[in-house]
Design a protein around this motif. Sequence first.
Motif, PDB file in Angstrom:
ATOM      1  N   HIS A 289       9.031  -6.515 -28.985  1.00  0.00           N
ATOM      2  CA  HIS A 289       9.876  -5.520 -28.193  1.00  0.00           C
ATOM      3  C   HIS A 289      11.335  -5.960 -27.795  1.00  0.00           C
ATOM      4  N   VAL A 290      11.542  -7.299 -27.889  1.00  0.00           N
ATOM      5  CA  VAL A 290      12.964  -7.728 -27.588  1.00  0.00           C
ATOM      6  C   VAL A 290      13.608  -7.368 -29.104  1.00  0.00           C
ATOM      7  N   MET A 291      13.148  -7.703 -30.231  1.00  0.00           N
ATOM      8  CA  MET A 291      13.579  -7.560 -31.466  1.00  0.00           C
ATOM      9  C   MET A 291      13.782  -5.977 -31.715  1.00  0.00           C
ATOM     10  N   ASP A 292      12.942  -5.189 -31.401  1.00  0.00           N
ATOM     11  CA  ASP A 292      13.303  -3.465 -31.678  1.00  0.00           C
ATOM     12  C   ASP A 292      14.526  -3.236 -30.749  1.00  0.00           C
ATOM     13  N   ARG A 293      14.690  -3.832 -29.429  1.00  0.00           N
ATOM     14  CA  ARG A 293      15.774  -3.434 -28.806  1.00  0.00           C
ATOM     15  C   ARG A 293      17.014  -4.020 -29.389  1.00  0.00           C
ATOM     16  N   GLN A 294      17.128  -5.314 -30.132  1.00  0.00           N
ATOM     17  CA  GLN A 294      18.283  -5.651 -30.628  1.00  0.00           C
ATOM     18  C   GLN A 294      18.710  -4.851 -31.633  1.00  0.00           C
ATOM     19  N   GLU A 295      17.704  -4.325 -32.538  1.00  0.00           N
ATOM     20  CA  GLU A 295      17.889  -3.656 -33.753  1.00  0.00           C
ATOM     21  C   GLU A 295      18.402  -2.270 -33.185  1.00  0.00           C
ATOM     22  N   ALA A 296      17.970  -1.806 -32.458  1.00  0.00           N
ATOM     23  CA  ALA A 296      18.627  -0.343 -31.743  1.00  0.00           C
ATOM     24  C   ALA A 296      19.933  -0.619 -31.317  1.00  0.00           C
ATOM     25  N   ARG A 297      20.462  -1.560 -30.693  1.00  0.00           N
ATOM     26  CA  ARG A 297      21.792  -2.032 -30.390  1.00  0.00           C
ATOM     27  C   ARG A 297      22.407  -2.148 -31.465  1.00  0.00           C
ATOM     28  N   ALA A 298      21.947  -2.926 -32.479  1.00  0.00           N
ATOM     29  CA  ALA A 298      22.784  -3.191 -33.743  1.00  0.00           C
ATOM     30  C   ALA A 298      22.956  -1.873 -34.474  1.00  0.00           C
ATOM     31  N   GLU A 299      22.109  -0.921 -34.473  1.00  0.00           N
ATOM     32  CA  GLU A 299      22.479   0.380 -35.133  1.00  0.00           C
ATOM     33  C   GLU A 299      23.422   1.162 -34.302  1.00  0.00           C
ATOM     34  N   GLU A 300      23.356   1.070 -32.968  1.00  0.00           N
ATOM     35  CA  GLU A 300      24.426   1.872 -32.431  1.00  0.00           C
ATOM     36  C   GLU A 300      25.639   1.313 -32.401  1.00  0.00           C
ATOM     37  N   GLU A 301      25.782   0.111 -32.676  1.00  0.00           N
ATOM     38  CA  GLU A 301      27.196  -0.584 -32.610  1.00  0.00           C
ATOM     39  C   GLU A 301      27.951  -0.526 -34.070  1.00  0.00           C
ATOM     40  N   VAL A 302      26.978  -0.194 -35.134  1.00  0.00           N
ATOM     41  CA  VAL A 302      27.557  -0.179 -36.337  1.00  0.00           C
ATOM     42  C   VAL A 302      28.268   1.239 -36.562  1.00  0.00           C
TER      43      VAL A 302
END
Length: 120
Positions: free
Chosen positions: A30-43
Amino acid sequence: MKTKYVIGFFSVLLLAVVLLTAGYQISYRHVMDRQEARAEEEVPTTESISTEGDAVQEDGYYLCGLYGYVAVYLSDKTTIYELTEIPLTDLPEEVQQEIIKGKYVETAEELYAFLENYSS
């Protein structure tokens, strides 16, 4: 009788370890999925830029000798623009001396005219 309690104790301990491991795995995913989602938003989105035509305007080029061949450098004299297969020894003595000193060419048209003259 004691063996029943020992078996029961280890069974409960094993079940607890399995449940803790499963809970850890679920929370980690769950934490890794949230981090990936944030990273995609910030790119930031990048745009492709074509380098053909007038997109890249250079100040000029320098023809210099490199390992016995003619090399073309950008105007900063450190960035190699093109490596040629023209040996310095195949050029007239006068042109060799100019290239050894660093012959300046203003435009790409002049550069390619020079390279065409001496490439074959």
